[in-house]
Structure formats: C-alpha cells, structure tokens
Design an enzyme around this catalytic site. Structure first.
Site, PDB file in Angstrom:
ATOM      1  N   ASP A  87      -5.507  15.455   5.401  1.00 52.00           N
ATOM      2  CA  ASP A  87      -4.641  14.339   5.775  1.00 52.00           C
ATOM      3  C   ASP A  87      -3.705  14.015   4.614  1.00 52.00           C
ATOM      4  OD1 ASP A  87      -3.496  11.932   6.487  1.00 52.00           O
ATOM      5  OD2 ASP A  87      -5.337  10.782   6.385  1.00 52.00           O
ATOM      6  N   GLU A 156       0.989  -3.637   5.879  1.00 44.60           N
ATOM      7  CA  GLU A 156       2.055  -2.780   6.387  1.00 44.60           C
ATOM      8  C   GLU A 156       2.984  -3.554   7.320  1.00 44.60           C
ATOM      9  OE1 GLU A 156      -0.469   1.446   6.344  1.00 44.60           O
ATOM     10  OE2 GLU A 156       0.029   0.480   8.243  1.00 44.60           O
TER      11      GLU A 156
END
Length: 216
Positions: A87, A156
């Site tokens: 990832d 975020e």
C-alpha cells in the site's frame, strides 16, 4: 507461480492519492493471490494529526517518519523474498509529498536536502527491491473528495480543498514521468473490489504487465 502466472515472489505496489482506495485494493489483491500485505502505518503515526494542524512545523518530521517506516517495509520484503502487495510506494513519499512541501515552503531547503540525501542513501542499499508492477489508481477530483468524506477521518475532512487539488495535480504529473518499474493504470470507476470477476480482470492485467517486463 499461481493461477494467474504471477510469480509467487512478486512485489505489487498500489499507488495513488489520499482516499483513492489503495488499502482496499491492496487487501483484495493480496487475498486473491495468497500474498502478504505491506500497509501504510497511519493509525499510530505520532505526527500525522499534528501535521494536518500545522504543515510548516511538522512536514519534515512526518516525512522522515514515513520514510523510515517505508524503508523497514522494503527491508522486510527483501528478506522474505517477495510475495507482497504494498500500500503506497516510497517513490510517492519522495516524489510527491516531500517535494510538494519543499516547493510550497512548508519544508525548508535544508530539511528537504537532508530528506533527499537520506532517501538516496536508502536506495543504494541492497534492501530496496523495486516493484514488479506499480498499480496506479486514478480518478476525478470530485470522486476522490467524496471518498475522503466517506472515510470520515476528521483531520482530512477539515483540510482545505486546495491541498487536495494540488496533490491531485502533482500525482497526475508524477505518474506521467515515473519510470522506476512497469505501471498499470486503473480508474476507480472501472472496477469493484467486491466483484470477483472484476478482481480477476485486474490480475490478468498485472500478469500481462509482468510478463512483458524485461526484469524477469
């Protein structure tokens, strides 16, 4: 080899901007191949939340932390002989995130030079296996922003949209110039990780990319 003629010691890296679905695809592909996963360590990162509140103060600390963690993963994959789906790549840390902060002035010139010097020293060691294929997930900015909101990480969501706009543009430029290993580009709207046939289609593409690579 497995049923897809993908070498059992292959390293497949999944790349793409924040919120594009790297971790989900990484897990789905690893499950189909019987590979191990190499996941980005976010939940216990001591700098991540601080970084989103003050880019200038914490960008260097965050990037050094990610670089160290990524290199430890590179070393583990090398020592175990492959068979991993990874990832995010160490190339993104260097070519996008650290460079973006250096360009924007949220990382000093001295800090950026220190960072790149450390990265270059790591690349020169034998513990730095390049991926057999890098799967680049791309999509429109509105689709990616929707996924960021759906994921629900407060730090975020509270980040100004201009940051994600700049990152999206930098990713587009970066992948167009990337040459460290073969690349397979996927659009987030063209596959479904919950559909076995869709995943088989991706793995057949991975098989073809690796077969054409002069490395093996």
């Amino acid at each position: 080899m497995n049923s897809f003629n993908i070498p059992s010691n292959a390293i497949i890296t999944v790349a793409g901007t924040v919120g594009v679905g790297k971790s989900t695809l990484t897990g789905a592909l690893a499950g189909r191949l019987g590979f191990q996963t190499s996941l980005e360590k976010v939940d216990h990162n001591p700098y991540l939340e601080k970084f989103y509140h003050d880019f200038e103060r914490w960008s260097f600390h965050l990037q050094i932390y990610f670089l160290a963690e990524r290199f430890k993963e590179q070393k583990k994959m090398f020592e175990m002989g492959g068979g991993f789906v990874q990832d995010r790549s160490i190339y993104e840390d260097t070519g996008i995130f650290a460079k973006m902060h250096a360009d924007k002035g949220t990382m000093s010139t001295t800090d950026y030079e220190t960072y790149t010097s450390l990265y270059e020293a790591m690349v020169m060691t034998p513990y730095f296996p390049h991926p057999d294929v890098l799967i680049y997930i791309e999509g429109s900015l509105p689709s990616i922003l929707a996924r960021i909101h759906e994921r629900g990480r407060e730090m975020e969501i509270q980040t100004d949209v201009s940051y994600w706009e700049q990152m999206h543009a930098r990713y587009s430029q970066w992948i167009g110039e990337f040459t460290a290993c073969p690349v397979l580009r996927l659009n987030i709207d063209d596959y479904d990780v919950n559909d076995p046939e869709s995943m088989s289609g991706i793995l057949r593409q991975v098989e073809n990319v690796i077969a054409k690579s002069p490395v093996r």
